[in-house]
Design a protein around this motif. Structure first.
Motif, PDB file in Angstrom:
ATOM      1  N   LEU A  15      -7.533  -5.591   5.194  1.00 39.88           N
ATOM      2  CA  LEU A  15      -7.299  -4.258   5.760  1.00 39.88           C
ATOM      3  C   LEU A  15      -5.955  -3.945   5.587  1.00 39.88           C
ATOM      4  CD1 LEU A  15      -9.393  -4.445   9.044  1.00 39.88           C
ATOM      5  CD2 LEU A  15     -10.074  -2.970   6.780  1.00 39.88           C
ATOM      6  N   ALA A  16      -4.975  -4.867   5.968  1.00 38.60           N
ATOM      7  CA  ALA A  16      -3.461  -4.533   6.001  1.00 38.60           C
ATOM      8  C   ALA A  16      -2.927  -4.279   4.667  1.00 38.60           C
ATOM      9  CB  ALA A  16      -2.928  -5.412   6.730  1.00 38.60           C
ATOM     10  N   LEU A  17      -2.983  -5.240   3.649  1.00 38.06           N
ATOM     11  CA  LEU A  17      -2.470  -5.023   2.562  1.00 38.06           C
ATOM     12  C   LEU A  17      -2.478  -3.687   1.715  1.00 38.06           C
ATOM     13  CD1 LEU A  17      -2.599  -8.601   0.877  1.00 38.06           C
ATOM     14  CD2 LEU A  17      -0.592  -7.501   1.818  1.00 38.06           C
ATOM     15  N   PRO A  18      -3.821  -3.319   1.624  1.00 35.37           N
ATOM     16  CA  PRO A  18      -3.755  -1.798   1.026  1.00 35.37           C
ATOM     17  C   PRO A  18      -3.034  -0.758   1.816  1.00 35.37           C
ATOM     18  CG  PRO A  18      -5.792  -2.973   1.083  1.00 35.37           C
ATOM     19  CD  PRO A  18      -4.971  -3.874   1.787  1.00 35.37           C
ATOM     20  N   MET A  19      -3.219  -0.999   3.285  1.00 39.05           N
ATOM     21  CA  MET A  19      -2.352   0.145   4.003  1.00 39.05           C
ATOM     22  C   MET A  19      -1.124  -0.140   4.036  1.00 39.05           C
ATOM     23  SD  MET A  19      -4.782   1.944   5.330  1.00 39.05           S
ATOM     24  CE  MET A  19      -3.693   2.929   6.130  1.00 39.05           C
ATOM     25  N   ILE A  20      -0.535  -1.202   3.740  1.00 35.11           N
ATOM     26  CA  ILE A  20       1.029  -1.518   3.657  1.00 35.11           C
ATOM     27  C   ILE A  20       1.507  -0.781   2.459  1.00 35.11           C
ATOM     28  CG2 ILE A  20       2.956  -3.058   3.479  1.00 35.11           C
ATOM     29  CD1 ILE A  20       1.318  -5.146   5.150  1.00 35.11           C
ATOM     30  N   LEU A  21       0.808  -1.036   1.559  1.00 40.87           N
ATOM     31  CA  LEU A  21       1.288  -0.444   0.193  1.00 40.87           C
ATOM     32  C   LEU A  21       0.948   1.040   0.132  1.00 40.87           C
ATOM     33  CD1 LEU A  21      -0.548  -2.911  -2.244  1.00 40.87           C
ATOM     34  CD2 LEU A  21       1.874  -2.840  -1.829  1.00 40.87           C
ATOM     35  N   SER A 288       8.692   1.678   9.464  1.00 42.04           N
ATOM     36  CA  SER A 288       7.628   1.855  10.503  1.00 42.04           C
ATOM     37  C   SER A 288       6.271   1.755   9.612  1.00 42.04           C
ATOM     38  CB  SER A 288       7.886   3.091  10.943  1.00 42.04           C
ATOM     39  OG  SER A 288       7.780   4.300   9.990  1.00 42.04           O
ATOM     40  N   PHE A 289       6.240   2.646   8.490  1.00 39.15           N
ATOM     41  CA  PHE A 289       4.887   2.555   7.636  1.00 39.15           C
ATOM     42  C   PHE A 289       4.692   1.208   7.141  1.00 39.15           C
ATOM     43  CE2 PHE A 289       5.858   7.354   6.677  1.00 39.15           C
ATOM     44  CZ  PHE A 289       5.209   7.793   7.956  1.00 39.15           C
ATOM     45  N   GLY A 290       5.467   0.457   6.846  1.00 36.54           N
ATOM     46  CA  GLY A 290       5.053  -1.012   6.446  1.00 36.54           C
ATOM     47  C   GLY A 290       4.548  -1.617   7.577  1.00 36.54           C
ATOM     48  N   LEU A 291       5.062  -1.776   8.900  1.00 33.29           N
ATOM     49  CA  LEU A 291       4.580  -2.357   9.923  1.00 33.29           C
ATOM     50  C   LEU A 291       3.418  -1.534  10.593  1.00 33.29           C
ATOM     51  CD1 LEU A 291       8.132  -2.766  11.901  1.00 33.29           C
ATOM     52  CD2 LEU A 291       6.833  -4.540  10.485  1.00 33.29           C
ATOM     53  N   ASP A 292       3.436  -0.346  10.182  1.00 29.75           N
ATOM     54  CA  ASP A 292       1.902   0.259  10.529  1.00 29.75           C
ATOM     55  C   ASP A 292       0.732  -0.225   9.836  1.00 29.75           C
ATOM     56  OD1 ASP A 292       2.394   1.873  12.745  1.00 29.75           O
ATOM     57  OD2 ASP A 292       3.110   3.834  11.471  1.00 29.75           O
ATOM     58  N   GLY A 293       1.085  -0.938   8.603  1.00 24.25           N
ATOM     59  CA  GLY A 293      -0.096  -1.375   7.875  1.00 24.25           C
ATOM     60  C   GLY A 293      -0.969  -2.554   8.852  1.00 24.25           C
ATOM     61  N   ILE A 294      -0.084  -3.568   9.372  1.00 26.27           N
ATOM     62  CA  ILE A 294      -0.542  -4.520  10.339  1.00 26.27           C
ATOM     63  C   ILE A 294      -1.095  -3.674  11.520  1.00 26.27           C
ATOM     64  CG2 ILE A 294      -0.186  -6.397  11.905  1.00 26.27           C
ATOM     65  CD1 ILE A 294       0.439  -7.241   9.039  1.00 26.27           C
ATOM     66  N   ALA A 295      -0.645  -2.734  11.933  1.00 26.51           N
ATOM     67  CA  ALA A 295      -1.077  -1.862  13.084  1.00 26.51           C
ATOM     68  C   ALA A 295      -2.447  -1.261  12.930  1.00 26.51           C
ATOM     69  CB  ALA A 295      -0.062  -1.143  13.689  1.00 26.51           C
ATOM     70  N   ASN A 296      -2.611  -0.682  11.573  1.00 24.43           N
ATOM     71  CA  ASN A 296      -3.792   0.050  11.206  1.00 24.43           C
ATOM     72  C   ASN A 296      -4.868  -0.972  10.961  1.00 24.43           C
ATOM     73  OD1 ASN A 296      -2.076   2.113   8.783  1.00 24.43           O
ATOM     74  ND2 ASN A 296      -2.559   2.550  11.050  1.00 24.43           N
ATOM     75  N   ALA A 297      -4.707  -2.286  10.712  1.00 24.87           N
ATOM     76  CA  ALA A 297      -5.406  -3.266  10.581  1.00 24.87           C
ATOM     77  C   ALA A 297      -6.161  -3.655  12.035  1.00 24.87           C
ATOM     78  CB  ALA A 297      -5.152  -4.432   9.694  1.00 24.87           C
ATOM     79  N   ALA A 298      -4.878  -3.906  12.654  1.00 25.09           N
ATOM     80  CA  ALA A 298      -5.389  -4.097  14.090  1.00 25.09           C
ATOM     81  C   ALA A 298      -6.426  -3.246  14.738  1.00 25.09           C
ATOM     82  CB  ALA A 298      -3.891  -4.365  14.931  1.00 25.09           C
ATOM     83  N   GLU A 299      -5.976  -1.741  14.444  1.00 29.82           N
ATOM     84  CA  GLU A 299      -6.923  -0.744  15.025  1.00 29.82           C
ATOM     85  C   GLU A 299      -8.280  -0.701  14.691  1.00 29.82           C
ATOM     86  OE1 GLU A 299      -5.688   3.030  13.907  1.00 29.82           O
ATOM     87  OE2 GLU A 299      -3.519   2.788  13.938  1.00 29.82           O
ATOM     88  N   VAL A 300      -8.578  -1.219  13.388  1.00 31.10           N
ATOM     89  CA  VAL A 300      -9.797  -1.218  12.959  1.00 31.10           C
ATOM     90  C   VAL A 300     -10.708  -2.586  13.484  1.00 31.10           C
ATOM     91  CG1 VAL A 300     -11.092  -1.583  10.760  1.00 31.10           C
ATOM     92  CG2 VAL A 300      -9.219  -0.050  10.841  1.00 31.10           C
TER      93      VAL A 300
END
Length: 443
Positions: A15-21, A288-300
């Motif tokens: 989940l996180a890697l596509p969101m980080i990119l 922030s957007f890079g770190l948000d990738g991990i946060a977005n994965a945590a959300e899901v």
């Protein structure tokens, strides 16, 4: 709640890697915009486009609740396997997004006059800020609807589609940037027009992808017009939706106030200061957007576990996400420690702006370690749909930390401004972590 759960680590990265990119492409595009304008002859081009972009970004960030609530709600609906509810979440979000966007367009003269008078800055900065924002404001309906689409796709575990959607949109923006600014010589107007076209292109691409990948799941909702209208505007569902978004809106408004204050106060300190801060803020967005990738994965992951009623999966997901958030923060700090001066000189060739930005680079080096925790816990509480906790944390950080610290350190100029912002980000993480530790077995 085993930390060595390899499958959960793998799920996080799927989940996180596509969101980080995909998240990183947004600030990278902002850096391209900044670099294109930053190499023009005068600093007021960059200052004007920065202030103008902030006036529009203020609205999109303020409406960040559209993305957050959609992700959390759709993730929980996904966990329950409720396709009809999932589809209604998307539809309601898009309707609200267009309503807000069209309302701001109708009130644009009033909004821009007030915002620019508060922004301050030189006459040239004011002129180009108005030119930029008067174009970009017409893209708000698409920009806000795109937030809903991205949140919905993420909540449905389609991070790869999110990646390709954002990359396609930003590539359109980049190519049009180069054509309009360098090719046609449109300067600030060219950057604004490129972004406007890219936002509507992203909307069309996003809706097309949703129809292509989710046709079977959403088609049943549209078989009866009466049923569709009744479910979409169901009173109890709307009240619950707006109550949730009210708390996220207050939280986002506080965040927005701090960012706007940074931009406006920088403008009052001079054209070179606001231009240098524009470079540093783009670095911050990259972080922030890079770190948000991990946060977005945590959300899901947290949202799905909440929908399934599996508390042990919530705790395990948070622990794993915390670990990787710390690792990524260290990497960011090292990256800017080693390459910060090079990055600045690449973006701008104006000596005064470059020198001033380099004097403040240590704040960007420190911020990943200070701020990473607030990004992660924001994602956790979005997944849990406990927006009131996020709201309270942000109120404390804004009015109990940011403005008091700035007031105490205002004689230090721009350094005082960045110190206040750093304390603000740290306070957000500390307050959310404290609440989580006290209530983690009650979720």
């Amino acid at each position: 709640m085993k930390f060595n759960d390899i499958e959960r680590h793998k799920q996080l990265f799927i989940l996180a890697l596509p969101m980080i990119l995909s998240n990183i492409t947004a600030p990278l595009l902002g850096l391209v915009d900044t670099a294109v304008i930053g190499h023009l002859e005068y600093a007021y081009y960059l200052g004007g486009s920065t202030v103008g972009a902030m006036l529009i970004t203020a609205i999109t960030w303020l409406c960040g609740f559209l993305r957050m609530s959609t992700t959390g709600l759709s993730a929980q609906a996904f966990g329950k396997n409720d396709d009809e509810l999932n589809s209604l979440i998307l539809l309601r979000g898009i309707i609200v997004a267009f309503t807000i966007g069209l309302t701001v367009i109708a009130l644009q003269v009033f909004y821009l006059d007030i915002a620019l008078s508060l922004a301050g800055g030189s006459q040239q900065v004011q002129f180009y800020a108005r030119e930029y924002s008067a174009i970009r404001i017409w893209g708000l309906p698409a920009a806000l609807a795109n937030l809903v689409i991205l949140g919905w796709l993420l909540g449905n575990h389609k991070a790869k589609i999110v990646l390709w959607l954002i990359v396609a949109t930003n590539l359109i923006n980049l190519l049009l940037d180069l054509l309009f600014v360098i090719g046609f010589g449109w300067q600030v107007k060219g950057v604004a027009t490129a972004t406007l076209i890219a936002e509507y292109s992203g909307l069309v691409i996003g809706l097309t992808l949703i129809v292509a990948h989710f046709k079977q799941k959403i088609v049943g909702l549209f078989t009866s017009t009466q049923h569709l209208i009744e479910r979409t505007f169901e009173k109890s569902a709307l009240l619950s939706y707006f109550k949730l978004n009210r708390d996220i809106l207050i939280r986002t408004l506080c965040l927005e106030v701090c960012f706007i204050f940074m931009t406006f106060q920088g403008a009052r300190l001079g054209d070179n200061v606001v231009a240098a801060n524009a470079i540093l803020m783009n670095f911050l967005l990259l972080i922030s957007f890079g770190l948000d990738g991990i946060a977005n994965a945590a959300e899901v992951m947290v949202g799905k576990a909440k929908g399934q009623g599996k508390q042990v999966n919530i705790l395990s997901s948070v622990n794993i996400a915390l670990f990787w958030t710390g690792i990524f923060a260290l990497v960011y700090s090292l990256l800017f420690y080693l390459g910060g001066q090079y990055f600045i000189s690449t973006i701008s060739s104006i000596p005064e702006v470059v020198e001033y930005a380099q004097q403040h680079m240590f704040w960007i080096i420190a911020l990943p370690l200070l701020a990473c925790w607030c990004y992660l816990f924001d994602g956790v509480y979005v997944g849990l749909m406990q927006a009131a906790v996020m709201r309270n944390s942000m109120l404390i950080a804004t009015f109990g930390c940011f403005f008091p610290v700035w007031w105490l350190l205002k004689d230090y100029g721009n350094h005082g401004l960045w110190a206040a912002f750093s304390v603000f980000m740290l306070a957000r993480g500390v307050t959310l972590a404290w609440h989580y530790q006290r209530h983690r077995y009650a979720f």
